[in-house]
Design an enzyme around this catalytic site. Structure first.
Site, PDB file in Angstrom:
ATOM      1  N   SER A 144    -140.972 -12.442  -5.728  1.00  0.00           N
ATOM      2  CA  SER A 144    -139.634 -12.959  -6.056  1.00  0.00           C
ATOM      3  C   SER A 144    -138.499 -12.095  -5.522  1.00  0.00           C
ATOM      4  O   SER A 144    -137.347 -12.523  -5.560  1.00  0.00           O
ATOM      5  CB  SER A 144    -139.481 -13.114  -7.569  1.00  0.00           C
TER       6      SER A 144
ATOM      7  N   LYS B 248    -134.720  -7.335 -10.562  1.00  0.00           N
ATOM      8  CA  LYS B 248    -133.842  -8.344  -9.974  1.00  0.00           C
ATOM      9  C   LYS B 248    -132.628  -7.652  -9.360  1.00  0.00           C
ATOM     10  O   LYS B 248    -132.379  -6.468  -9.585  1.00  0.00           O
ATOM     11  CB  LYS B 248    -133.367  -9.348 -11.032  1.00  0.00           C
TER      12      LYS B 248
END
Length: 279
Positions: free
Chosen positions: A77, A122
């Protein structure tokens, strides 16, 4: 004759007199030792080697707990920058003695109760007070009215988002996205959940500063220049809500196909994947 006499006198003066006796050696000088360390070494199997190894392990444990901690990347991701199997070194002091996370930072945070169970990695897109919108007429994110070109770090072929959103980040929280937008479960997928997909700054473990493994991929993770032109919250005109004309069609907060939560694995805690992260 005078010269020989002078040499004779020099030779005699160089000899020690009978009254000057050289001091006797008192034996080899011993090194100073810590009585406590010596006592432990006598009782621990392996002696000083074992004590040294235990001290080294204690130092590494303290370092990992308070300063630097390695994490493993278990999903894609955050590609293209962070690949599956990469080990990143997280700076746990980055936000302890100064400013908090900044736009563009890659952070590791505890996602328990937010994204699932475990630690996640992230990129920070919005900080407290920021107005984050997707997308403008060119398909780019806008932060505080400024369009952001993320092409330098987005996964090749990915759009900034296929899910439209228009949010104002509450103070003390972060709006975070994965770099592989089509394979990341992030703030977009939790807009309708308690907390609105925002990550409290208090849950941030630290900033990912280095890829340390594999060696061929080792590098320093610099903050990209894409957010350098973004004004602070409230400084730009039109930073408030009501910019729906620039948002592409779709349903805000819709789940992404093939989304991956990108839970990271701590070095000391083993695998800590998020339950239900894959959607």
């Amino acid at each position: 004759m005078d010269t020989e006499a002078q040499h004779t006198e020099r030779d005699r003066s160089s000899r020690p007199s009978d009254s000057e006796q050289p001091s006797e050696p008192e034996g080899p000088e011993e090194r100073s030792r810590s009585a406590f360390t010596g006592w432990i070494a006598r009782w621990v199997p392996g002696g000083r080697i074992t004590v040294t190894l235990l001290a080294l392990l204690a130092f590494l444990l303290l370092l990992s707990t308070f300063v630097l901690q390695p994490f493993q990347i278990p999903s894609g991701s955050m590609e293209r920058g962070l690949r599956i199997g990469d080990r990143v070194l997280v700076n746990k002091l980055a936000y302890r003695f100064g400013d908090g996370p900044r736009r563009g930072d890659v952070v590791v945070f505890d996602g328990t109760g937010l994204f699932g169970h475990g630690d996640y990695i992230k990129r920070v897109v919005g900080v407290g007070g920021d107005h984050v919108v997707c997308c403008d007429k060119e398909g780019r994110l806008r932060v505080n009215g400024q369009s952001v070109d993320e092409s330098a770090f987005l996964h090749p072929g990915d759009r900034p988002s296929t899910v439209p959103f228009d949010v104002v980040v509450p103070d003390g929280t972060l709006f975070v996205l994965g770099d592989h937008r089509s394979a990341s479960s992030d703030s977009r997928d939790h807009l309708g959940s308690p907390g609105g997909g925002m990550v409290p700054v208090d849950e941030v473990i630290g900033r990912a500063d280095w890829i340390v493994w594999p060696f061929g991929h080792a590098t320093h993770l610099d903050r990209p220049d894409a957010y350098a032109r973004v004004p602070e919250a409230g400084e730009a005109d039109g930073a408030g809500a009501g910019t729906g004309d620039d948002v592409s069609g779709g349903t805000a907060g819709a789940a992404l196909d093939g989304a991956d939560g990108a839970a990271v694995e701590g070095a000391a805690g083993g695998a800590r994947r998020s339950e239900g992260a894959d959607g």
